[in-house]
Design a protein around this motif. Structure first.
Motif, PDB file in Angstrom:
ATOM      1  N   ARG A  38       0.837  -1.212   0.000  1.00 39.49           N
ATOM      2  CA  ARG A  38       0.000   0.000   0.000  1.00 39.49           C
ATOM      3  C   ARG A  38       0.865   1.252   0.000  1.00 39.49           C
ATOM      4  N   ALA A  39       1.938   1.232   0.805  1.00 40.65           N
ATOM      5  CA  ALA A  39       2.826   2.389   0.870  1.00 40.65           C
ATOM      6  C   ALA A  39       3.546   2.605  -0.457  1.00 40.65           C
ATOM      7  N   GLU A  42       1.005   4.135  -2.910  1.00 42.93           N
ATOM      8  CA  GLU A  42       0.703   5.540  -2.603  1.00 42.93           C
ATOM      9  C   GLU A  42       1.877   6.444  -2.975  1.00 42.93           C
ATOM     10  N   LEU A  45       2.041   6.829  -6.790  1.00 40.82           N
ATOM     11  CA  LEU A  45       0.955   7.628  -7.358  1.00 40.82           C
ATOM     12  C   LEU A  45       1.016   9.096  -6.951  1.00 40.82           C
ATOM     13  N   LYS A  46       1.524   9.374  -5.760  1.00 43.22           N
ATOM     14  CA  LYS A  46       1.465  10.746  -5.248  1.00 43.22           C
ATOM     15  C   LYS A  46       2.795  11.499  -5.310  1.00 43.22           C
ATOM     16  N   ASP A  47       3.904  10.768  -5.243  1.00 44.20           N
ATOM     17  CA  ASP A  47       5.197  11.443  -5.104  1.00 44.20           C
ATOM     18  C   ASP A  47       6.049  11.443  -6.364  1.00 44.20           C
ATOM     19  N   LYS A  54      -1.025  12.700 -12.955  1.00 44.06           N
ATOM     20  CA  LYS A  54      -0.664  11.674 -11.993  1.00 44.06           C
ATOM     21  C   LYS A  54      -0.244  10.398 -12.722  1.00 44.06           C
ATOM     22  N   GLN A  74      -4.939  -1.721  -4.314  1.00 38.31           N
ATOM     23  CA  GLN A  74      -4.413  -0.881  -3.248  1.00 38.31           C
ATOM     24  C   GLN A  74      -4.873   0.569  -3.410  1.00 38.31           C
ATOM     25  N   ARG A  75      -4.932   1.046  -4.640  1.00 36.69           N
ATOM     26  CA  ARG A  75      -5.393   2.421  -4.879  1.00 36.69           C
ATOM     27  C   ARG A  75      -6.837   2.594  -4.419  1.00 36.69           C
ATOM     28  N   LEU A  78      -6.896   2.784  -0.672  1.00 35.68           N
ATOM     29  CA  LEU A  78      -6.435   4.088  -0.202  1.00 35.68           C
ATOM     30  C   LEU A  78      -7.504   5.162  -0.381  1.00 35.68           C
ATOM     31  N   GLN A  81      -9.883   5.211   2.555  1.00 33.34           N
ATOM     32  CA  GLN A  81      -9.365   5.421   3.899  1.00 33.34           C
ATOM     33  C   GLN A  81      -9.727   6.803   4.415  1.00 33.34           C
TER      34      GLN A  81
END
Length: 282
Positions: A38-39, A42, A45-47, A54, A74-75, A78, A81
């Protein structure tokens, strides 16, 4: 066999105590592995966007080594959440109550120190909680602050006395584990920033450690006490400078309108470990 890199070695040093904490709290490898996936998703996708759009699930799959199906799963998790858990919310609100007590002039004595407060009435502890903790019941906040020794009750007047200028939960409570996540995340983010700052053109963030590895055991008790006292004093001085600038305390900024803000701070932590062959005590 793949050659061990400096990053691999550093990662193992991070994971070793983390594995101990996870096992003590009943988190098996499979559950940890799921969180790692998951990390990775994320972060991809975000960093790692290109400033225009994106990353797609396909690109995230290439970056992470996961399948597109797993990235999508996983997306979607997230996306569902909540941003803040109940434990985090409780800890943050308790901290804000203490910070308001320290910095808000309405709850200070004439000398600028936190005043002794009645539980109810005008400018009371209940007013303090209402101002800085929203809808949290004042009695629940007080019970928690009494439990951890941040607040005491004056024997003569029955008023509440602030004993410590920071709320720190105890044990492996949900709040303590939340702080663990915040502190480790902040440290790694600072190190990552300093490793890539030449590429980003940003100034370095302060990062220093004091370490000795041949200290006699008979010195340790005095050192622990001295280090704790000096660290607390430094944090309180920094808090006196930064706290009044917080909009929640200064009562600044338009209500209900989004404004730019920065989360910032300084962390100090103490460490010790045996350097001989004996196993360290838990």
């Amino acid at each position: 066999m793949k050659k061990t890199t400096p990053l691999n070695q550093a990662l193992y040093r991070i994971l070793r105590p983390l594995a101990r904490l996870l096992l003590r709290n009943g988190i098996p490898y499979g559950e940890f592995s799921e969180l790692v996936k998951r990390a990775y998703v994320e972060a991809a996708l975000k960093d790692f966007d290109d400033g225009r759009r994106k990353p797609s699930d396909s690109r995230a799959a290439v970056m992470t080594g996961l399948t597109r199906k797993e990235v999508k799963r996983q997306r979607e998790f997230l996306a569902g959440q909540t941003l803040e858990s109940g434990a985090a919310l409780h800890a943050n609100r308790a901290s804000r109550v203490v910070s308001g007590w320290v910095h808000d002039a309405a709850f200070q004595a004439k000398g600028g120190e936190p005043a002794m407060l009645s539980f109810d009435g005008k400018l009371s502890f209940s007013d303090l909680v209402k101002r800085y903790s929203g809808d949290m019941p004042p009695r629940a906040v007080l019970d928690e602050l009494l439990r951890v020794g941040v607040v005491s009750v004056d024997a003569e007047s029955g008023q509440l006395v602030l004993q410590q200028r920071a709320y720190v939960p105890t044990g492996d409570s949900e709040e303590m584990l939340q702080i663990f996540g915040d502190d480790v995340s902040d440290l790694i983010a600072t190190i990552d920033h300093n490793l890539v700052r030449d590429e980003s053109g940003q100034p370095p963030l302060f990062q220093r450690t004091l370490t000795y590895n041949n200290i006699p055991p008979e010195v340790m008790e005095r050192w622990r006490t001295h280090a704790a006292a000096q660290s607390q004093a430094l944090l309180e001085r920094l808090d006196q400078w930064l706290g009044p600038h917080d909009r929640d305390i200064a009562r600044q900024g338009p209500d209900g309108e989004p404004v730019d803000s920065v989360r910032t701070g300084v962390s100090i932590f103490y460490f010790e470990e045996r350097t001989d062959k004996a196993e360290p005590q838990p």
